[in-house]
Design an enzyme around this catalytic site. Structure first.
Site, PDB file in Angstrom:
ATOM      1  N   TYR A  51      47.237  39.095  31.068  1.00  0.00           N
ATOM      2  CA  TYR A  51      46.826  40.376  30.503  1.00  0.00           C
ATOM      3  C   TYR A  51      47.427  40.608  29.119  1.00  0.00           C
ATOM      4  O   TYR A  51      46.917  41.448  28.367  1.00  0.00           O
ATOM      5  CB  TYR A  51      47.238  41.536  31.412  1.00  0.00           C
ATOM      6  N   HIS A 115      47.789  33.569  39.903  1.00  0.00           N
ATOM      7  CA  HIS A 115      46.654  34.406  39.515  1.00  0.00           C
ATOM      8  C   HIS A 115      45.314  33.812  39.985  1.00  0.00           C
ATOM      9  O   HIS A 115      44.443  34.540  40.476  1.00  0.00           O
ATOM     10  CB  HIS A 115      46.654  34.569  37.996  1.00  0.00           C
TER      11      HIS A 115
END
Length: 283
Positions: A51, A115
């Site tokens: 992110y 992730h």
């Protein structure tokens, strides 16, 4: 806050059911949005290496004045190095966790996830890396995101991975019944990302009609449907204070059997997040 956020509690973690997703909340505006969420009472923050906003999350935590012990912070390891090589090795995951903590300015996160399963991932090595992160005290608990059931069965059943939570896309137009049927007997919670299907459920007619009945929005109905489920947490992103407040208010929405039957009748195969490197979801 009028509606205290319920908590999922297992031997490995104590996680608020309604969290705050931070994808694309970067820079000063992103930091301000995260500070706003903390001021409103959110205590579950979800970020990731990918992110690019772990520093903003850490700064917002520091400025909020909220005691660290009251927070549940999740971050995630990206599966590839910048040059496209597999990073899900014991050393690669350990270094990624250390780097994330440096950006967050925290000694430890509450949950550290892989992730995505990497296309060339050695599953045993990846799990070894997660265990190393936990054993080094960098994370209270570890888990995975975007793993299909078959891969989870290998990780947990064959390798004995100490998976404390699983994060996947889950909303009223995407079933995760198969995954939940596997996780619930094991006592492993599921965290739903994109719980509003990237915002598309805000205008869904069936949800809107249910919302009119209860005096709430379609988005609040969609969140309430998730939050009432056993072992399910949700992490909607909300940049504005108004949306943050609306998501919190979804905790007070009480659906009935007629509402649930109407939601069950929605399509359940509309996945919004499936990049080219995604796993075989049917595996």
């Amino acid at each position: 806050m009028s509606n205290p956020i319920p908590v999922i509690e297992t031997p490995s973690l104590r996680m608020p059911k309604l969290g705050f997703g931070t994808w694309r909340l970067a820079g000063k505006e992103g930091e301000a949005a995260i500070e706003s969420a903390l001021a409103l009472g959110y205590r579950h923050l979800d970020t990731a290496e990918m992110y690019g906003n772990e520093a903003e999350v850490g700064a917002a935590i520091a400025r909020s004045g909220v005691p660290r012990a009251e927070l549940f912070v999740t971050t995630k390891a990206w599966p590839l190095t910048p040059d496209g090589k597999d990073k899900l090795t014991p050393r690669g995951i350990l270094e990624a966790a250390q780097d994330s903590l440096g950006r967050l300015v925290l000694d430890q996160v509450d949950l550290y996830l892989i992730h995505w399963p990497g296309p060339a991932m050695n599953l045993a090595a990846a799990i070894e890396g997660l265990v190393a992160v936990r054993d080094a005290g960098l994370a209270r608990a570890v888990g995975v995101a975007n793993f299909p059931v078959g891969l989870l069965r290998r990780a947990i059943g064959e390798i004995g991975a100490p998976i404390a939570a699983v994060q996947v896309e889950y909303h009223a137009e995407l079933s995760q019944d198969r995954l939940l049927d596997y996780l619930r007997p094991l006592g492993i919670p599921l965290t739903a990302y994109s719980p509003l299907a990237k915002g598309e459920l805000r205008d869904e007619p069936v949800l809107a009609r249910i919302g009119e009945k209860h005096g709430v929005s379609a988005a609040q109905v969609a969140l309430a449907w998730l939050l009432e489920q056993e072992g399910v947490a949700a992490i909607p992103k909300a940049a504005s204070r108004r949306s943050q407040e609306a998501n919190l208010a979804a905790l007070a929405v009480k659906l009935d059997e007629v509402d649930r039957a109407a939601i069950d009748g929605l399509p359940k195969d509309r996945r919004r997040v499936s990049p080219a490197f995604a796993p075989d979801w049917s595996a």
